[in-house]
Design a protein around this motif. Structure first.
Motif, PDB file in Angstrom:
ATOM      1  N   HIS A  44      -8.356  -7.381  -0.346  1.00 40.82           N
ATOM      2  CA  HIS A  44      -7.945  -8.773  -0.535  1.00 40.82           C
ATOM      3  C   HIS A  44      -9.111  -9.573  -1.090  1.00 40.82           C
ATOM      4  N   ILE A  78      -5.572 -10.558   4.441  1.00 40.40           N
ATOM      5  CA  ILE A  78      -4.531 -10.872   3.466  1.00 40.40           C
ATOM      6  C   ILE A  78      -4.151 -12.349   3.499  1.00 40.40           C
ATOM      7  N   ASP A 134       0.824  -1.211   0.000  1.00 42.71           N
ATOM      8  CA  ASP A 134       0.000   0.000   0.000  1.00 42.71           C
ATOM      9  C   ASP A 134       0.857   1.260   0.000  1.00 42.71           C
ATOM     10  N   ALA A 161      -5.815 -14.981   1.056  1.00 44.01           N
ATOM     11  CA  ALA A 161      -6.459 -14.340  -0.094  1.00 44.01           C
ATOM     12  C   ALA A 161      -5.890 -14.895  -1.391  1.00 44.01           C
ATOM     13  N   TYR A 164      -5.756 -13.067  -4.297  1.00 43.40           N
ATOM     14  CA  TYR A 164      -4.918 -11.956  -4.764  1.00 43.40           C
ATOM     15  C   TYR A 164      -5.388 -10.683  -4.077  1.00 43.40           C
ATOM     16  N   SER A 165      -4.599  -9.643  -4.195  1.00 42.15           N
ATOM     17  CA  SER A 165      -4.938  -8.385  -3.539  1.00 42.15           C
ATOM     18  C   SER A 165      -4.893  -7.259  -4.557  1.00 42.15           C
ATOM     19  N   LEU A 192      -5.603  -1.559   0.589  1.00 50.33           N
ATOM     20  CA  LEU A 192      -5.528  -2.896   0.001  1.00 50.33           C
ATOM     21  C   LEU A 192      -6.880  -3.576   0.095  1.00 50.33           C
TER      22      LEU A 192
END
Lengths: 511, 533
Positions: B169, B177, B94, B180, B182-183, B167
């Motif tokens: 997720h 996170i 981030d 997850a 992807y983010s 962010l």
């Protein structure tokens, strides 16, 4: 109308402006001659460029010619109208890649124009390409470039110096009329000295740093290379001044060329010129450098200036302070290269941490990693107070040394480098390499301006020797004046003879 | 698990807050010219500078310093003239530069504090009052010692820094996170001006923490430096909590509590964490220094990451930004720009306008109501006694207006009511031209139509009949028409007064001034008694 490489390589900035004004040739003729010269010298001999931008140069030339066709003087197109220029490849130029000579940035497309780039382009310069450097400007020989070795045009077995080695070699070989470099510890002055051209680092704040990939933010300064003091002054005039995008840039009048004219017309009679004799006893200063330096001092005296012996008691600590402050700022500035948004990225990482670590370990070369690790250590909590803080205190003392020195003298003279250009691969030990900047580093620490002027060839090596002329902060006019006056007493070629021969061979003309 | 009250018998909670506030009212981010609108499409409010593109440099937005200094002055901080921006390093997606520009050991604002008046039910949460003062006239206008206590909460510093991106997720459990697929990153927020306020560990109860944050929010809103929306994340609060045995003075091991995105969550999260720590300590366990996440739906806090080792941020002064050097003239200019702050406003309402303390706190506690109230009073003619108007105006706002807004879930701004309309309406009721019941009906129309209440009253023909002669004539007619009832009344059946009044209302379409008609009947009927007797 057309130009041969032989004609082109002999041109100064004013030769080009005058030629355009008299309609002897067009800016497109200049661009084509520059392209032809680069074609004959670059690939097989010098290796000064990471990328070439001939289309951009021809387009810029077309714009200059457009202005001239309407009956206007080329000066209306700008101070650098029709002048082939190269940018060190840590400077962002829209439409080109900015690689910093690093695998990390190999495919990075510039997203902005650096201010020094946009200002010189606005002045009518023709962008020929991006020049080679030590990776992220960390080095003194251009050997740490991830992509190629640049050769010194005076002797292709030797290094051009660094980190702006590509720019210096391109100007010395005649491929470019002027070029830009960045100087954090000597990265303009030392390669200028090695390649026998004029290289100038203005006082910190004269030229905006915006768009130049930062190494040491408090030390970095952009400056020009040229084959004469006048060319360097005109290029500085084209790009100096306050930039709203760099809060460390200052309001500076473009009067560099004016100071050169003053030096040429009025000389330097009565000026006070400082010398630190102790410097000649510094480690690694060669006899040929000492001899050339002493001869230069004699010429200065002959011109009517007074030599004043000085002491700079804290200058010997400059190298230590530099190798604390520089790596700390470099560590911080290079944090952004993390593979997430741009730059080298390992394809097969399974976690975020692994992607960070491996991309940086593989994307950065050994010298970059060395400085990042050094900076990381120096800024660790507990260590900060032992190194970074004292280094800043030393910096203050050194700056005060120069302030008091310039109460007694108008300029200060030193050799630019303790020795002339060494052979490719000759210096592998980092600390030995670092020593080649002992005379230039203190000036970045103090923030003053410094210029390297060719003062002949070394008696032993036959390679160019440079004289460093240092001025008071924001009084770079003193430097220009002394450099112009002293330059006039030398009759030495600025174009490397070896390359001159190569460029004169038949077929070198790409009409 | 013990209740909070039970825990507080044996333990003292030591609470400090870190409050992050986005400077949402600035025209741009703190180090670049990007706009700062909430809710813009992802990555639409970014530029090469806040994206950290190699070669770009930060340039400080002066207005951000102004907001920070205002915050400091309003919270009784010392304004430090000399300070520097520092770079704080850590790697996270981030961050576009993997460093955050923040302030070093010296912030723009240092060593401040706010006084908290803890009253009523809020005061009851604190079982031991050492270190506090009783409430009395000297510190809270119009309060009595039984109402609660007053305590001072020290502010360590307020510094200016840049915010990080956001962010999101995708996949995995609960949007976190870990796990997850992807983010995604939205850098719109990256580089927004953020002020961080750090308190001393002076808070002792979750209620005090809640009141502190409410007071701070009100101050920031009054200054106009942020919209302070906890829901949208422009006001974020973390708490540091530790416990110690009553009577001891050393600090226990603290935990840092996050995700308290409402005043209720702040209170409940802290209360839960205090009880959790007490249970842990009483069962012979130890508190681990860590960051914990408050989960309001599950009523629990869960550990996020261990903070046993202090993270190293490799702090050093930012070489791209010149040291800050604030002039006396600048600081004085900021001081002169300070608006009336909430405490001063309450004091003015109580002392000058003679409102009750409770009303004053309600009005001043809602920046929108308070500003509306002040503007309505300003619109009153100079000759009018503001004190006379203030009380009914306040009542109208606190009761009628608030009820309408709550019922419709609207803010004042979203209605067509204007301060001068409310003033006019209050005056109409005050002068008895319309009844207070009619006042409510008129108000409901004004909210929607946005017309002058006087005109509306005229148009609807509902103006109250307050003319003594007219009312007298109506009353006499009714008495004349009902001699039997009059006789009954005069024989002692006084309850018939309501009948007569009702008849009069009927005869005037409900426009008769009820107070006047009442009095008139009583007079006329008593006259009759006298004459007959």
């Amino acid at each position: 109308m057309s130009l041969s490489p032989a004609e082109y390589t002999g041109f100064s900035v004013l030769d080009i402006l005058t030629g355009l004004d008299c309609r002897d040739f067009t800016a497109r003729d200049v661009a084509k001659a520059a392209i032809a010269t680069i074609e004959s010298l670059e690939a097989e001999h010098v290796g000064a460029f990471i990328s070439l931008t001939p289309e951009m140069a021809l387009k810029a030339a077309g714009n200059v010619d457009g202005t001239c066709v309407s009956g206007a003087s080329p000066f209306e197109a700008g101070l650098l109208a029709g002048v082939p220029i190269g940018y060190k490849d840590n400077m962002n130029l829209l439409g080109s890649r900015t690689t910093c000579a690093s695998r990390m940035m190999e495919n990075y497309e510039s997203m902005v124009n650096a201010t020094c780039v946009s200002k010189t382009l606005a002045a009518g310069a023709l962008p020929m390409g991006k020049t080679n450097l030590d990776e992220f400007a960390f080095g003194s020989s251009t050997e740490t470039s991830a992509f190629k070795t640049t050769h010194n045009p005076w002797d292709l077995t030797r290094v051009p110096g660094g980190s702006s080695g590509g720019s210096a070699a391109a100007v010395a070989s005649g491929m470019l009329t002027v070029a830009l470099g960045s100087d954090t510890g000597g990265s303009i002055r030392q390669p200028a000295s090695f390649c026998g051209v004029v290289g100038f680092k203005p006082t910190y704040g004269v030229v905006s740093r915006y768009g130049v990939v930062a190494f040491g933010s408090s030390l970095d300064q952009v400056g020009p290379f040229g084959r004469s003091v006048a060319d360097v002054a005109l290029t500085t005039d084209a790009m100096c001044g306050h930039d709203v995008r760099d809060s460390t840039s200052q309001n500076i009048d473009p009067t560099y060329y004016k100071s050169v004219l003053a030096g040429q017309r009025e000389g330097i009679k009565g000026m006070r010129v400082g010398v630190v004799s102790e410097y000649l006893n510094a480690p690694g200063v060669t006899a040929e450098v000492t001899a050339a330096f002493k001869e230069a001092l004699q010429r200065v005296e002959d011109l009517g200036a007074h030599i004043v012996e000085l002491e700079l008691p804290h200058a010997k600590a400059a190298l230590s302070a530099y190798y604390v402050i520089g790596p700390c700022e470099a560590f911080s500035n290079l944090s952004r290269f993390d593979s997430i948004r741009y730059g080298y990225c390992v394809p097969d990482a399974t976690t975020m941490t692994e992607q960070y670590e491996r991309s940086r370990a593989e994307g950065f070369g050994p010298e970059v990693i060395r400085r990042i690790l050094l900076g990381t250590y120096l800024l660790s909590s507990g260590v900060y107070d032992t190194y970074y803080y004292p280094a800043q205190q030393v910096r203050t003392l050194i700056t005060q040394d120069y302030h008091s020195a310039f109460e007694q003298v108008d300029v200060l003279l030193t050799p630019t480098s303790p020795r002339t250009a060494f052979a490719v691969g000759e210096v592998s030990d980092p600390t030995t390499m670092y020593l080649s900047d002992i005379f230039t580093i203190p000036i970045n620490i103090a923030g003053n301006g410094g210029l390297s002027l060719p003062i002949g060839l070394g008696l032993d090596s036959g390679m160019p020797v440079g004289l460093q002329i240092i001025g008071p902060q924001f009084k770079d006019s003193n430097i220009m004046r002394v450099a112009a006056a002293l330059e006039a007493t030398y009759d030495i070629p600025r174009l490397a003879p070896l390359v001159q021969e190569l460029s004169n061979t038949p077929g070198g003309d790409a009409r | 698990m013990k209740t909070l009250a039970e825990v507080f018998c044996d333990w003292e909670a030591v609470i400090g807050l870190e409050v992050h506030t986005e400077l949402t009212t600035l025209n741009s981010k703190v180090f670049c010219p990007c706009k700062v609108e909430f809710g813009a499409p992802p990555n639409s409010q970014v530029c090469p500078i806040c994206l950290g593109i190699p070669g770009t440099l930060p340039v400080l937005n002066r207005a951000a310093i102004e907001s920070t200094v205002l915050a400091g002055l309003a919270t009784n901080c010392t304004i430090e003239k000399q300070s520097m921006f520092y770079r704080k390093h850590y790697f996270y997606p981030d961050m576009t530069k993997n460093l955050q520009i923040t302030q070093g050991p010296v912030a723009f604002c240092m060593r401040g504090g706010l006084t908290l008046e803890v009253l009523g039910a809020s005061a009851a949460e604190r079982t031991h009052l050492e270190g506090t003062q009783p409430v009395d006239q000297s510190n809270v206008n119009g309060a009595s010692p039984a109402d609660g206590y007053v305590t001072r909460i020290g502010i360590t510093r307020i510094h200016l820094e840049e915010d990080a991106g956001k962010l999101v997720h995708i996949g995995g459990e609960s949007g976190r996170i870990s796990g997850a697929d992807y983010s995604l990153v939205d850098y719109n927020r990256c580089g927004m001006g953020l002020i961080e306020l750090v308190t001393e560990p002076d808070l002792r109860t979750p209620e005090e923490a809640r009141l502190f944050l409410q007071k701070l929010r009100l101050i920031y809103l009054t200054l106009g430096i942020s919209d302070c929306s906890m829901e949208q994340g422009s006001l974020r609060c973390d708490g540091n909590i530790s416990l110690r045995r009553r009577g001891t003075s050393t600090f226990g091991t603290k935990t840092e509590l996050k995700n308290m995105n409402s005043f209720k969550n702040l209170h409940d999260g802290l209360a839960f964490e205090i009880c959790r720590q007490a249970e842990l300590l009483e069962s012979g366990g130890t508190v681990v220094q860590e960051t914990r996440h408050w989960e309001p739906s599950k009523n629990r806090t869960i550990g996020m990451r261990s903070k046993e080792t202090v993270a190293d941020y490799y702090l050093f002064p930012d070489p791209d930004l010149a040291p800050n050097d604030l002039s006396d003239a600048f600081i004085n200019e900021m001081r002169s720009r300070l608006p009336e702050l909430p405490d001063a406003r309450i004091a003015r309402y109580v002392t000058t306008l003679q409102l009750s303390l409770a009303d004053a706190r309600i009005l001043a506690g809602d920046i929108e109501l308070a500003r509306f109230f002040d503007r309505a009073l300003e619109a009153a003619p100079q000759t009018a006694s503001t004190q006379e108007l203030a009380k009914p105006l306040a009542n109208m706002l606190i009761n009628e207006v608030s009820a309408y807004l709550n019922a419709e879930t609207l803010s004042l701004e979203q209605t067509k009511l204007k301060p001068e309309y409310l003033l006019e309406l209050t005056q109409l009721v005050l002068s008895e031209e319309i009844s207070s019941k009619q006042g409510k009906e008129v108000l409901a129309q004004v909210f929607i139509q946005g017309v002058s209440p006087a005109e509306l009253v005229e148009e609807l023909g509902i103006k109250q009949v307050s003319n003594v002669e007219e009312i007298g004539a109506v009353a006499q007619r009714i008495l004349d028409a009902n001699p039997a009832k009059v006789a009954e009344y005069q024989a002692g059946k006084t309850g018939l007064l309501g009948f007569f009044v009702g008849q009069a209302m009927k005869a005037t379409d409900g426009r008769a001034n009820p107070k006047l008609i009442n009095e008139t009947f009583v007079n006329l009927l008593s006259k009759g008694t006298e004459s007959h007797g």
